[in-house]
Design a protein around this motif. Structure first.
Motif, PDB file in Angstrom:
ATOM      1  N   MET A 155       0.844  -1.181   0.000  1.00  0.00           N
ATOM      2  CA  MET A 155       0.000   0.000   0.000  1.00  0.00           C
ATOM      3  C   MET A 155       0.888   1.243   0.000  1.00  0.00           C
ATOM      4  O   MET A 155       1.550   1.534   0.999  1.00  0.00           O
ATOM      5  N   LYS A 156       0.920   1.928  -1.096  1.00  0.00           N
ATOM      6  CA  LYS A 156       1.820   3.066  -1.249  1.00  0.00           C
ATOM      7  C   LYS A 156       1.189   4.389  -0.831  1.00  0.00           C
ATOM      8  O   LYS A 156       1.899   5.336  -0.474  1.00  0.00           O
ATOM      9  N   ASP A 157      -0.134   4.469  -0.892  1.00  0.00           N
ATOM     10  CA  ASP A 157      -0.806   5.748  -0.661  1.00  0.00           C
ATOM     11  C   ASP A 157      -2.020   5.519   0.228  1.00  0.00           C
ATOM     12  O   ASP A 157      -2.817   4.609  -0.016  1.00  0.00           O
ATOM     13  N   PHE A 158      -2.174   6.329   1.277  1.00  0.00           N
ATOM     14  CA  PHE A 158      -3.298   6.191   2.200  1.00  0.00           C
ATOM     15  C   PHE A 158      -4.481   7.085   1.825  1.00  0.00           C
ATOM     16  O   PHE A 158      -5.528   7.007   2.469  1.00  0.00           O
ATOM     17  N   ARG A 159      -4.334   7.908   0.804  1.00  0.00           N
ATOM     18  CA  ARG A 159      -5.407   8.843   0.457  1.00  0.00           C
ATOM     19  C   ARG A 159      -6.664   8.073   0.041  1.00  0.00           C
ATOM     20  O   ARG A 159      -6.624   7.214  -0.849  1.00  0.00           O
ATOM     21  N   GLY A 160      -7.770   8.379   0.712  1.00  0.00           N
ATOM     22  CA  GLY A 160      -9.036   7.730   0.396  1.00  0.00           C
ATOM     23  C   GLY A 160      -9.194   6.343   0.993  1.00  0.00           C
ATOM     24  O   GLY A 160     -10.276   5.754   0.887  1.00  0.00           O
ATOM     25  N   GLN A 161      -8.160   5.819   1.622  1.00  0.00           N
ATOM     26  CA  GLN A 161      -8.247   4.507   2.246  1.00  0.00           C
ATOM     27  C   GLN A 161      -8.942   4.606   3.595  1.00  0.00           C
ATOM     28  O   GLN A 161      -8.891   5.648   4.263  1.00  0.00           O
ATOM     29  N   VAL A 162      -9.581   3.536   4.001  1.00  0.00           N
ATOM     30  CA  VAL A 162     -10.298   3.500   5.278  1.00  0.00           C
ATOM     31  C   VAL A 162      -9.466   2.709   6.282  1.00  0.00           C
ATOM     32  O   VAL A 162      -9.120   1.550   6.041  1.00  0.00           O
ATOM     33  N   ALA A 163      -9.141   3.355   7.405  1.00  0.00           N
ATOM     34  CA  ALA A 163      -8.272   2.755   8.411  1.00  0.00           C
ATOM     35  C   ALA A 163      -8.979   2.675   9.756  1.00  0.00           C
ATOM     36  O   ALA A 163      -9.549   3.671  10.223  1.00  0.00           O
ATOM     37  N   ALA A 164      -8.923   1.505  10.382  1.00  0.00           N
ATOM     38  CA  ALA A 164      -9.467   1.299  11.722  1.00  0.00           C
ATOM     39  C   ALA A 164      -8.303   1.221  12.705  1.00  0.00           C
ATOM     40  O   ALA A 164      -7.334   0.486  12.468  1.00  0.00           O
ATOM     41  N   VAL A 165      -8.395   1.961  13.802  1.00  0.00           N
ATOM     42  CA  VAL A 165      -7.308   2.036  14.780  1.00  0.00           C
ATOM     43  C   VAL A 165      -7.869   1.779  16.174  1.00  0.00           C
ATOM     44  O   VAL A 165      -8.758   2.502  16.628  1.00  0.00           O
ATOM     45  N   THR A 166      -7.339   0.768  16.871  1.00  0.00           N
ATOM     46  CA  THR A 166      -7.731   0.544  18.264  1.00  0.00           C
ATOM     47  C   THR A 166      -6.750   1.266  19.190  1.00  0.00           C
ATOM     48  O   THR A 166      -5.628   1.585  18.809  1.00  0.00           O
ATOM     49  N   GLY A 167      -7.192   1.516  20.410  1.00  0.00           N
ATOM     50  CA  GLY A 167      -6.349   2.253  21.351  1.00  0.00           C
ATOM     51  C   GLY A 167      -6.016   3.637  20.861  1.00  0.00           C
ATOM     52  O   GLY A 167      -4.919   4.161  21.114  1.00  0.00           O
ATOM     53  N   ALA A 168      -6.979   4.281  20.189  1.00  0.00           N
ATOM     54  CA  ALA A 168      -6.723   5.572  19.533  1.00  0.00           C
ATOM     55  C   ALA A 168      -6.894   6.760  20.460  1.00  0.00           C
ATOM     56  O   ALA A 168      -6.714   7.900  20.033  1.00  0.00           O
ATOM     57  N   GLY A 169      -7.225   6.519  21.724  1.00  0.00           N
ATOM     58  CA  GLY A 169      -7.475   7.626  22.630  1.00  0.00           C
ATOM     59  C   GLY A 169      -6.247   8.345  23.126  1.00  0.00           C
ATOM     60  O   GLY A 169      -6.352   9.427  23.726  1.00  0.00           O
ATOM     61  N   SER A 170      -5.061   7.784  22.883  1.00  0.00           N
ATOM     62  CA  SER A 170      -3.820   8.399  23.351  1.00  0.00           C
ATOM     63  C   SER A 170      -2.643   7.716  22.679  1.00  0.00           C
ATOM     64  O   SER A 170      -2.799   6.736  21.938  1.00  0.00           O
ATOM     65  N   GLY A 223      -4.724  11.756   4.229  1.00  0.00           N
ATOM     66  CA  GLY A 223      -5.941  11.685   3.441  1.00  0.00           C
ATOM     67  C   GLY A 223      -6.803  10.465   3.671  1.00  0.00           C
ATOM     68  O   GLY A 223      -7.746  10.212   2.911  1.00  0.00           O
ATOM     69  N   ALA A 224      -6.515   9.688   4.725  1.00  0.00           N
ATOM     70  CA  ALA A 224      -7.313   8.502   5.008  1.00  0.00           C
ATOM     71  C   ALA A 224      -8.618   8.867   5.694  1.00  0.00           C
ATOM     72  O   ALA A 224      -8.771   9.954   6.267  1.00  0.00           O
ATOM     73  N   HIS A 225      -9.571   7.933   5.646  1.00  0.00           N
ATOM     74  CA  HIS A 225     -10.806   8.022   6.411  1.00  0.00           C
ATOM     75  C   HIS A 225     -10.618   7.151   7.654  1.00  0.00           C
ATOM     76  O   HIS A 225     -10.093   6.036   7.565  1.00  0.00           O
ATOM     77  N   LEU A 226     -11.077   7.626   8.814  1.00  0.00           N
ATOM     78  CA  LEU A 226     -10.750   6.962  10.077  1.00  0.00           C
ATOM     79  C   LEU A 226     -11.968   6.360  10.769  1.00  0.00           C
ATOM     80  O   LEU A 226     -13.044   6.968  10.816  1.00  0.00           O
ATOM     81  N   VAL A 286     -13.052  -1.417   4.208  1.00  0.00           N
ATOM     82  CA  VAL A 286     -11.980  -1.163   5.173  1.00  0.00           C
ATOM     83  C   VAL A 286     -10.687  -1.672   4.548  1.00  0.00           C
ATOM     84  O   VAL A 286     -10.623  -2.810   4.075  1.00  0.00           O
ATOM     85  N   ASN A 287      -9.659  -0.819   4.541  1.00  0.00           N
ATOM     86  CA  ASN A 287      -8.379  -1.178   3.938  1.00  0.00           C
ATOM     87  C   ASN A 287      -7.301  -1.540   4.951  1.00  0.00           C
ATOM     88  O   ASN A 287      -6.411  -2.338   4.637  1.00  0.00           O
ATOM     89  N   LEU A 288      -7.359  -0.917   6.125  1.00  0.00           N
ATOM     90  CA  LEU A 288      -6.291  -1.129   7.104  1.00  0.00           C
ATOM     91  C   LEU A 288      -6.882  -1.301   8.494  1.00  0.00           C
ATOM     92  O   LEU A 288      -7.846  -0.622   8.855  1.00  0.00           O
ATOM     93  N   VAL A 289      -6.271  -2.181   9.280  1.00  0.00           N
ATOM     94  CA  VAL A 289      -6.583  -2.244  10.705  1.00  0.00           C
ATOM     95  C   VAL A 289      -5.275  -2.181  11.480  1.00  0.00           C
ATOM     96  O   VAL A 289      -4.302  -2.868  11.148  1.00  0.00           O
ATOM     97  N   PHE A 290      -5.258  -1.314  12.476  1.00  0.00           N
ATOM     98  CA  PHE A 290      -4.111  -1.172  13.373  1.00  0.00           C
ATOM     99  C   PHE A 290      -4.534  -1.686  14.740  1.00  0.00           C
ATOM    100  O   PHE A 290      -5.262  -1.006  15.474  1.00  0.00           O
ATOM    101  N   ASN A 291      -4.119  -2.900  15.078  1.00  0.00           N
ATOM    102  CA  ASN A 291      -4.424  -3.494  16.375  1.00  0.00           C
ATOM    103  C   ASN A 291      -3.373  -3.015  17.367  1.00  0.00           C
ATOM    104  O   ASN A 291      -2.343  -3.661  17.590  1.00  0.00           O
ATOM    105  N   ASN A 292      -3.661  -1.866  17.958  1.00  0.00           N
ATOM    106  CA  ASN A 292      -2.677  -1.131  18.748  1.00  0.00           C
ATOM    107  C   ASN A 292      -2.967  -1.131  20.245  1.00  0.00           C
ATOM    108  O   ASN A 292      -2.050  -0.942  21.047  1.00  0.00           O
TER     109      ASN A 292
END
Length: 283
Positions: free
Chosen positions: A1-16, A30-33, A84-90
């Motif tokens: 994945m070279k470009d995040f523009r327009g991609q949909v990303a899910a992020v856990t633990g995003a509060g800090s 440019g991603a959607h969150l 959904v294009n990306l998930v960050f299990n953080n």
């Protein structure tokens, strides 16, 4: 994945911490969150910051240890964004206790978030990532997923488990030619609130020679190596090149080199250093 523009990303633990920094860097790119956290105040603040950057964002209060809730969140993300294009299990927590005396309920609490949260997030989102045709799983382990430390047996167990699970997943998806990349992240000391919010078993303090206040103070000082925004940029650079592993911070690079060079011999060095620190801490 070279470009995040327009991609949909899910992020856990995003509060800090790293999670918030990832959400903001993705928004700037440019991603959607779709962001989640168990702490509503921090989650709301991250949502405000992301929206101030002009990025679409949905916020969901979520306990990643709750499998049904994570599955429902993934389906909601797909329904709301179309894909959904990306998930960050953080999302992650910390526990300091000896291997012999750790309370099982504390161990289960930590594994529910640090390991099972990663499994739940991966399994919940993977069908959607496949369907996107260009997906990526990012699972956050730790430098303690490469080397072990006294008083960190439970945390080590969770982060070594994340590493093994993620590396196996990457190979399985490569074998079948799936359109999904996988990256395992090993942060060193990143300036987050994880040390302040850690559970500390008082029985472990005889190993360190410190009282709890001093132990927490020193732990927080030791993780100030890398700023969260720098960590996020490093992680996203790894995703862009489809890296198998991303080391975050100079301490992570050093410890990885030590583990690969010395093998199990690194343990003797750690024990000797811990003894010196314990002696110095005692009056």
């Amino acid at each position: 994945m070279k470009d995040f523009r327009g991609q949909v990303a899910a992020v856990t633990g995003a509060g800090s911490g790293i999670g918030r920094a990832l959400a903001l860097e993705l928004a700037r790119a440019g991603a959607h969150l779709a962001i989640s956290d168990i702490a509503p105040e921090g989650l709301a603040e991250t949502g405000r910051l992301v929206q101030a950057l002009g990025a679409p964002c949905r916020s969901t209060r979520l306990d990643v240890a709750d499998r049904a809730a994570v599955l429902a969140w993934a389906d909601d993300c797909r329904a709301a964004h179309g894909r959904v294009n990306l998930v960050f299990n953080n999302a992650g927590v910390s526990l300091t206790a000896s291997a012999e005396a750790v309370r099982i309920e504390d161990f289960e609490w930590l594994m529910g978030i640090n390991f099972w949260g990663v499994v739940h997030g991966t399994q919940a989102f993977l069908p959607h990532l496949r369907a996107s045709g260009d997906g990526h799983v990012v699972n956050v382990s730790s430098v303690f997923g490469m080397v072990s430390m006294p008083t960190q047996s439970a945390y080590n167990a969770s982060k070594f488990a994340v590493r093994g699970y993620t590396e196996a997943l990457r190979m399985e998806l490569e074998l079948e030619g799936a359109p999904v990349g996988v990256t395992c992240v090993h942060p060193g000391g990143v300036a987050t609130a994880i040390a302040r919010s850690a559970r500390v078993d008082a029985r472990v303090l005889h190993l360190t020679g410190q009282d709890e206040a001093r132990f927490r103070q020193d732990s927080e000082r030791l993780i100030q190596t890398t700023a969260p925004d720098a960590a996020a940029r490093r992680i996203l650079a790894g995703v862009r090149r489809n890296a198998r592993r991303v080391l975050v911070g100079p301490d992570a690079v050093v410890l990885d080199l030590m583990a690969r060079t010395l093998g199990p011999g690194y343990q003797g060095l750690v024990v000797r250093r811990a003894k010196r620190m314990r002696a110095a801490a005692r009056p």
